[in-house]
Structure formats: C-alpha cells, structure tokens
Scaffold this active site. Structure first.
Site, PDB file in Angstrom:
ATOM      1  N   ASP A  93       2.105 -14.503  13.139  1.00  0.00           N
ATOM      2  CA  ASP A  93       0.945 -15.160  12.531  1.00  0.00           C
ATOM      3  C   ASP A  93      -0.021 -14.062  12.114  1.00  0.00           C
ATOM      4  O   ASP A  93      -0.709 -13.467  12.949  1.00  0.00           O
ATOM      5  CB  ASP A  93       0.304 -16.103  13.537  1.00  0.00           C
ATOM      6  CG  ASP A  93      -0.814 -16.947  12.943  1.00  0.00           C
ATOM      7  OD1 ASP A  93      -1.387 -16.528  11.905  1.00  0.00           O
ATOM      8  OD2 ASP A  93      -1.123 -18.009  13.503  1.00  0.00           O
ATOM      9  N   GLU A 146       0.831  -1.199   0.000  1.00  0.00           N
ATOM     10  CA  GLU A 146       0.000   0.000   0.000  1.00  0.00           C
ATOM     11  C   GLU A 146       0.870   1.255   0.000  1.00  0.00           C
ATOM     12  O   GLU A 146       1.529   1.569   1.003  1.00  0.00           O
ATOM     13  CB  GLU A 146      -0.921   0.021   1.226  1.00  0.00           C
ATOM     14  CG  GLU A 146      -1.820   1.251   1.242  1.00  0.00           C
ATOM     15  CD  GLU A 146      -2.655   1.370   2.500  1.00  0.00           C
ATOM     16  OE1 GLU A 146      -3.331   2.409   2.652  1.00  0.00           O
ATOM     17  OE2 GLU A 146      -2.643   0.447   3.334  1.00  0.00           O
ATOM     18  N   HIS A 181      -2.498  10.124  -1.214  1.00  0.00           N
ATOM     19  CA  HIS A 181      -2.686   8.896  -1.989  1.00  0.00           C
ATOM     20  C   HIS A 181      -2.493   9.154  -3.482  1.00  0.00           C
ATOM     21  O   HIS A 181      -1.990   8.286  -4.204  1.00  0.00           O
ATOM     22  CB  HIS A 181      -4.069   8.300  -1.701  1.00  0.00           C
ATOM     23  CG  HIS A 181      -4.101   7.464  -0.467  1.00  0.00           C
ATOM     24  ND1 HIS A 181      -3.809   6.122  -0.473  1.00  0.00           N
ATOM     25  CD2 HIS A 181      -4.353   7.790   0.827  1.00  0.00           C
ATOM     26  CE1 HIS A 181      -3.908   5.640   0.756  1.00  0.00           C
ATOM     27  NE2 HIS A 181      -4.231   6.644   1.560  1.00  0.00           N
TER      28      HIS A 181
END
Length: 390
Positions: A291, A86, A382
């Site tokens: 995990d 991202e 962004h």
C-alpha cells in the site's frame, strides 16, 4: 449532473464492463488510452483491489544489486526490483549496494513488530475516564479473546492508554503475521470495543473506533517512538580505504557532512534525519504490491553514524514504522507476486525477511547519495542519468 461511470451489477470486472468504461472515456475525453488498457493480468482476480477497473499504470522497473544481507531472516545476495520513473535512482542504490557488499554486507535486525487501531473512549468527567482505564487494563485478557474471534493470525499484544481531559485515548497493539494488518486490526478492535461496551460495569461506554492516534498513513512521533509495522535496523562498518576507493570521499568528510545534515534536519523538523529513505522504499513498495500510501509512515527513519578511532565509518538506519506485507492486499497480483518471488519473499512466513531486505536497501541508498553530495557528484549523476534525451 455528470454522467455516471458505467458499472455492471453482475460482473464489474468482465470484458464487457471494462469496454463500456473505455467507450465512456473516449466519448467524453476523446482519448483511447491504448497503453492503460494493455495488460497481462486477469481482471477476475481484482475484486478487493480496485473498483471501476480500466487498465494498469505501467511503471518502469529496474534491478539493483546484488545486495548482501546478513540478517536473521534474510541471508545472502539479493537482486532488488525497483519501480520508478526517476533516473539515477536504481544506479545510485546499486552503487551503495556494491559498497556494502565489498564491506561484507549489511547486518539487519527486526526489533519490534506491531500494528494498531486506536479507539478513543468518552466519559462525562475525568474520574469516570480514570476508573474506566483501570478496569480496561485489568481485563486485557478477556478483551484480547473477544478481538481474536475475528482473525486467525492477529494477536492483541497489549493496550496502551493516554488519558486527556475526560477522554481516554488508547492504542490496541497487534501482531498481524504476514499481512500489513490495518483492516485486520480495525475489525478486531471493533469486536473488542463491542465486548467492552457490553461488559463494563460503570457508566455507558461511548467510543470512536479510531481517534486518529494510530496516525494511519500519516507520519507521527508516536509511531516513531512506539513502532507501527516493523521496526528494523540495518547497520554496517565501512573501512576507510574502501570508502575512499569507491565513493571518492574520506570518512571524516562523510561524517562531518552527516553532522551538518543532522542539524538541518532538526531545524526543518522532518520525520527523519537521512537523505531519501522514501525513494528506495517507494520503488520497492510499487514493485512488490505494498500500500504505497503507507510511505507516509514507512519513510520515517533514524540515521546514526560514527567515525571510529581507526577512521572506519559505522552507519545505521532504523525504520520504526515499516508497514509491509508478503501475503494479502496487492502482493498476490501477477507483477507484484513475481517481484516478491525474485526476493524469495512471497507468501506466509516471509514478511520479516522482506523487512530486512528493505532496510538494507535504504542503508545502501543513504550511503550512496550521502557520498555523492560530499564528492560533488550528485548534480553530474542527474545530468548523466536523470534527464530524458531527445
């Protein structure tokens, strides 16, 4: 019937076994997966981590920081490895870390540390369940001794009980050292239940090892209230002038936005009232061999802030279910070990240090994104960093 994936009874991690699976894939899909099969680790170390090995998923890694932490276990400046696809994520966390560093650093505190297995015991009626509960709580010491025969590092701390109908739901709470501890607590609790079944003087004990009350890899209110993994707080007080200078917002606007977000979180019934705790944690989980499915629990967050009388801004995050390890599982694999070593967190005696660094990272990310939304910089960030360009 579909063809079976090639396996070797002798050594399923040998070059021959891996090549056989690649040929199998090519024959059936036409793809040669040249990037998946390019790796530097030794497949011989992978038993216990993955089955039917064919290669690696190469996730881009960036470096955020420095992050200044004033903890009980983590002190100083840290450069944080983050694995993500991202755009803007690493830049945003670095921006928040810069702000926190200029304010003197993030104070971190580990409040609690426990991992559960939650067996449910079944009886013919509620009175039998009540009597068993009384016996169970009177014999915790002997039950702990039975559980701890299975582990050198796990300790049974206590047993919580939750009677419903003719059932007794329980939570066996353990300390697990530097391991995350889900498998450890499962084995220990199974031994404890076997001892209980053999020694209880009342009716036959019937149990399921997990009654879905530990909510393993699922977010839940019970774990947010009672802790699963590490409960850690990260907090900071930001001078008003510093926020204005670096974040381009006033602290009163930041606080007002916080209150509106608080109401939105209540209306939507989320597992936290913040912005994106899962972002930074997931990136660090992938980088350090945690995990990743535990993000379902670990991303739970209580955010709290105050606008102080002088205009300064107090902000904190509490992570009530941060399930991490610095030993065992995927932490010892080559890339993941290197990432932990960058933080000085690989091996025994380091898990609380890692918890403090992760919590401080989350706080930096919350501050950065929260300010970007208020300053109307979120979309532009962004646009600038979060889109692939031809």
């Amino acid at each position: 019937m579909a063809d079976s994936i090639p396996r070797s009874r002798d050594d399923n991690y040998s070059a021959e076994a891996i090549d056989a699976r690649h040929e199998f894939l090519k024959e059936r899909t036409g793809e040669s997966v040249e990037h998946i099969r390019a790796y530097s680790l030794d497949p011989a170390v992978l038993p216990g981590n993955v089955e039917n090995f064919i290669g690696v998923a190469q996730v881009p890694m960036g470096l955020a920081g420095p992050l200044r932490v004033n903890g009980e276990h983590a002190q100083g400046d840290f450069y944080v490895p983050m694995a993500t696809t991202e755009g803007t994520l690493v830049a945003s966390y670095s921006r928040g870390m810069k702000l926190c560093r200029a304010a003197g650093g993030v104070t971190t505190t580990v409040i609690d540390d426990r991992m559960q297995r939650a067996p449910v015991f079944s009886f013919d009626n509620a009175r039998e369940a009540r009597d068993f509960r009384e016996w169970l709580l009177a014999n915790v010491e002997q039950i702990a001794a039975a559980a701890e025969t299975t582990t050198s590092s796990g300790k049974l701390l206590d047993i919580q009980t939750f009677p419903v109908s003719k059932l007794l739901y329980t939570r066996f709470n353990y300390s697990t050292g530097d391991a995350a501890g889900q498998n450890m607590t499962g084995k220990a609790t199974f031994a404890a239940c076997a001892w209980i079944k053999q020694n209880y003087p009342g009716p036959e004990v019937r149990f399921l090892l997990e009654g879905q009350f530990a909510t393993d890899k699922k977010t839940s209110v019970v774990n947010m209230l009672h802790t699963r993994g590490k409960r850690v707080v990260a907090e900071i007080t930001l001078p008003a002038a510093l926020v204005e200078e670096q974040m381009h917002v006033s602290t009163d606007k930041l606080f007002n936005a916080r209150m509106r977000g608080q109401l939105g979180s209540i209306m939507s019934v989320t597992n936290n009232n913040g912005n994106h705790s899962a972002n930074g944690l997931t990136a660090m989980f992938i980088a350090t061999g945690q995990d990743v499915a535990n993000i379902a629990e670990a991303s739970a967050m209580y955010g709290f802030s105050e606008l102080l009388p002088n205009g300064d801004f107090y902000a904190s995050v509490t992570l009530p279910a941060l399930i991490i390890a610095t030993y065992g599982g995927g932490t010892g694999l080559a890339t993941q070990r290197e990432s932990l070593e960058l933080l000085g967190c690989y091996g025994k005696g380091k898990v609380r240090k890692l918890a403090e660094i992760m919590a401080a990272t989350v706080l930096a990310g919350e501050l950065s994104l929260g300010a970007a939304v208020v300053a109307d910089e979120w979309v532009q960030a962004h646009d600038d960093l979060g889109r692939n360009r031809p």
